[in-house]
Design a protein around this motif. Sequence first.
Motif, PDB file in Angstrom:
ATOM      1  N   PHE A 338       0.835  -1.196   0.000  1.00 52.47           N
ATOM      2  CA  PHE A 338       0.000   0.000   0.000  1.00 52.47           C
ATOM      3  C   PHE A 338       0.879   1.259   0.000  1.00 52.47           C
ATOM      4  N   LEU A 339       0.383   2.319  -0.600  1.00 51.44           N
ATOM      5  CA  LEU A 339       1.047   3.601  -0.565  1.00 51.44           C
ATOM      6  C   LEU A 339       0.001   4.691  -0.664  1.00 51.44           C
ATOM      7  N   LEU A 340       0.419   5.914  -0.410  1.00 52.07           N
ATOM      8  CA  LEU A 340      -0.486   7.055  -0.459  1.00 52.07           C
ATOM      9  C   LEU A 340      -0.077   8.012  -1.570  1.00 52.07           C
ATOM     10  N   HIS A 341      -1.082   8.504  -2.286  1.00 49.33           N
ATOM     11  CA  HIS A 341      -0.907   9.646  -3.168  1.00 49.33           C
ATOM     12  C   HIS A 341      -1.642  10.820  -2.532  1.00 49.33           C
ATOM     13  N   TYR A 342      -1.260  12.028  -2.933  1.00 48.60           N
ATOM     14  CA  TYR A 342      -1.817  13.220  -2.295  1.00 48.60           C
ATOM     15  C   TYR A 342      -2.312  14.184  -3.369  1.00 48.60           C
ATOM     16  N   GLN A 343      -3.543  14.667  -3.172  1.00 46.27           N
ATOM     17  CA  GLN A 343      -4.081  15.670  -4.093  1.00 46.27           C
ATOM     18  C   GLN A 343      -4.217  17.007  -3.358  1.00 46.27           C
ATOM     19  N   PRO A 344      -3.512  18.029  -3.820  1.00 43.91           N
ATOM     20  CA  PRO A 344      -3.580  19.326  -3.132  1.00 43.91           C
ATOM     21  C   PRO A 344      -4.947  19.989  -3.298  1.00 43.91           C
ATOM     22  N   LYS A 345      -5.280  20.818  -2.343  1.00 39.24           N
ATOM     23  CA  LYS A 345      -6.386  21.766  -2.499  1.00 39.24           C
ATOM     24  C   LYS A 345      -5.796  23.146  -2.244  1.00 39.24           C
ATOM     25  N   VAL A 346      -6.307  24.151  -2.957  1.00 43.43           N
ATOM     26  CA  VAL A 346      -5.683  25.476  -2.903  1.00 43.43           C
ATOM     27  C   VAL A 346      -6.680  26.499  -2.382  1.00 43.43           C
ATOM     28  N   HIS A 347      -6.121  27.528  -1.742  1.00 45.34           N
ATOM     29  CA  HIS A 347      -6.917  28.675  -1.324  1.00 45.34           C
ATOM     30  C   HIS A 347      -7.224  29.491  -2.580  1.00 45.34           C
ATOM     31  N   ILE A 348      -8.489  29.701  -2.867  1.00 43.30           N
ATOM     32  CA  ILE A 348      -8.868  30.297  -4.153  1.00 43.30           C
ATOM     33  C   ILE A 348      -8.317  31.710  -4.318  1.00 43.30           C
ATOM     34  N   THR A 349      -8.313  32.500  -3.258  1.00 42.90           N
ATOM     35  CA  THR A 349      -7.874  33.889  -3.377  1.00 42.90           C
ATOM     36  C   THR A 349      -6.373  33.994  -3.550  1.00 42.90           C
ATOM     37  N   SER A 350      -5.590  33.293  -2.717  1.00 45.06           N
ATOM     38  CA  SER A 350      -4.134  33.433  -2.741  1.00 45.06           C
ATOM     39  C   SER A 350      -3.447  32.437  -3.657  1.00 45.06           C
ATOM     40  N   GLY A 351      -4.110  31.332  -3.981  1.00 47.46           N
ATOM     41  CA  GLY A 351      -3.484  30.286  -4.782  1.00 47.46           C
ATOM     42  C   GLY A 351      -2.563  29.395  -3.986  1.00 47.46           C
ATOM     43  N   ARG A 352      -2.451  29.630  -2.676  1.00 43.50           N
ATOM     44  CA  ARG A 352      -1.564  28.833  -1.820  1.00 43.50           C
ATOM     45  C   ARG A 352      -2.157  27.445  -1.585  1.00 43.50           C
ATOM     46  N   ILE A 353      -1.284  26.428  -1.536  1.00 48.59           N
ATOM     47  CA  ILE A 353      -1.742  25.073  -1.183  1.00 48.59           C
ATOM     48  C   ILE A 353      -2.077  25.068   0.304  1.00 48.59           C
ATOM     49  N   SER A 354      -3.347  24.895   0.610  1.00 48.11           N
ATOM     50  CA  SER A 354      -3.787  24.965   2.008  1.00 48.11           C
ATOM     51  C   SER A 354      -3.935  23.591   2.641  1.00 48.11           C
ATOM     52  N   GLY A 355      -4.011  22.582   1.828  1.00 48.64           N
ATOM     53  CA  GLY A 355      -4.161  21.233   2.365  1.00 48.64           C
ATOM     54  C   GLY A 355      -3.974  20.208   1.278  1.00 48.64           C
TER      55      GLY A 355
END
Length: 577
Positions: A338-355
């Motif tokens: 087993f392994l994990l992949h990660y999908q970012p979510k971004v803050h819409i206003t700043s474009g920063r990866i928030s999670g």
Amino acid sequence: MPYPRPVGTIPAMGDEPELGRALVEALMLHPHDALLVMRAVRDEDGRVVDFTYALTNDTAELNAGRPLAGRSMLEAWSREDSPFLDVFTAMLEDGGCLLSEYDGSGPTSDPALHGRTFAVYARAAGPDLVVAQYRDITGLRRAEALLQEQATHDVLTGLPNRRLFLDRLDVAMARLERHPATLAVLYCDLDHFKQVNDTLGHGVGDRLLQQVATALRGALRPADTLARFGGDEFVVLCEDLESTDAAHDLAERLRAAVPPALRIEDRDVQVGLSVGVSTTDRPAPVERVLSEADTALYAAKRAGRRRVHVFGEEMRAASRRRYHVESGLYGALEREEFLLHYQPKVHITSGRISGVEALLRWQHPDEGLLLPVEFLDVVDDGGLVLPVGEWVLRRACEEAARWGSAAETPLVQVNLSARQVTSPLLVELVRDVLAVTGLPPARLELEVTEGQVLTNMRAAVAVLQDVRDLGVGVALDDFGSGYSSLAWLQRLPVTTLKLDRAFLSDLTTAPGSAAIIRAVVDLGHALGLRVVGEGVENAGQLEALRGLGVDEAQGFHLAHPMPAASLRRMLSPPASR
């Protein structure tokens, strides 16, 4: 218990030494049994034509319901009711003894013996004498028959149970070798039966099962076997069918025999029948045929219930692949597949990866990289959901702890299974994982769905509140997909709402979707929650979400799921890449 008294004249033992030995043996071994000493009556040619009862006891007289001593067998009973006359005659000629049973349930049986069963022991005691003993074992045989019935039949419906059905299916498979034809197994399951039990009680549920059993019996051929496997599952064995189409037609007849509502105790009970069909024209393993019918039943339910589905080659290939996957799944954790992949979510206003959302993957040794949709059902069915869920949580927190501790470092989101959401052990697991990995609680968010929470609302709220008390966030996924979202939202200790992706699919073309999203955003912000739009696949959707006040976005337009190493490179400062 007093010994039975003799009736008649005891022959002189000195004249009949073998009789004396037989009587002593009989009285020693079975002193309370009915006793008969019978003397042969011969014709002029020496052939035995009758027996006279030289000696009996009162037990024999009582069982017969008439006097016997001094009378002949044919006088006391008719020839038809004297099945032992020929047997006793042969015994005199050949010697030996008899151990048998007499069943008085035949159409010509004497009324005194009707419905009764006797154990009979007899032996020759000389050239013309027979000593016989018998006892009434009717109660014993009835008790045995009842135990046999209970061992092979369902008590509630009277139908054959799993054991008897499998025996008949084994025999049917053997018959296929000699007489080729189409054999079908129909797996039937009641729709919404659990809801009937939960809301109306098990008494109503039992009467419903009895009505359904009667309806199904009426729709079948006399030679078909209908069995109840337990719960709301009925299984049918049909032999000598012309084709698979005939099996399908029979299944449709069964489905139609159970209407959408049945009248029970002056109320209409909503119900329906789904049927899965497996056919074969050659001997096949019983377990395989049953499994195929069960797989077809699952497909019928998935297609909308009250349907019939026939297991075909396409399903057989999928079933083989599922078996292959299932076989490899056990031990996959120990083999570190087993392994994990990660999908970012971004803050819409700043474009920063928030999670980032942690997504499970399985590096199968033969099939390659598998997505959850290809094996998660097997994890749930195989009892692996808790150990796999714990592994995902630990691995995600271990890797998130390596991303740094700055305020801008994104949090990690971990999806919970339905069993985890209501498990009181979840809180201690989260506490232990945070302590071992050193990940700050604020950097972890656990994601649940509406369906998981609403299944057991009270337990889910209690567990999630304990998680929140640790400082860990809780995200509600697919918000808006359930009918009671607004009613329950204020009770849930959540920090984030993730919009159901269905709202985004026509966001730029249907004004109604935008209005719904605006209402959800306003509601979420009023409750102090972050609102996330997931499934963003193009720039138009992203701009629309920005205009509607959505806080964060996630989807293929922004970033695909990626391995941990790729995510670390994305998160590292440009100078260190």
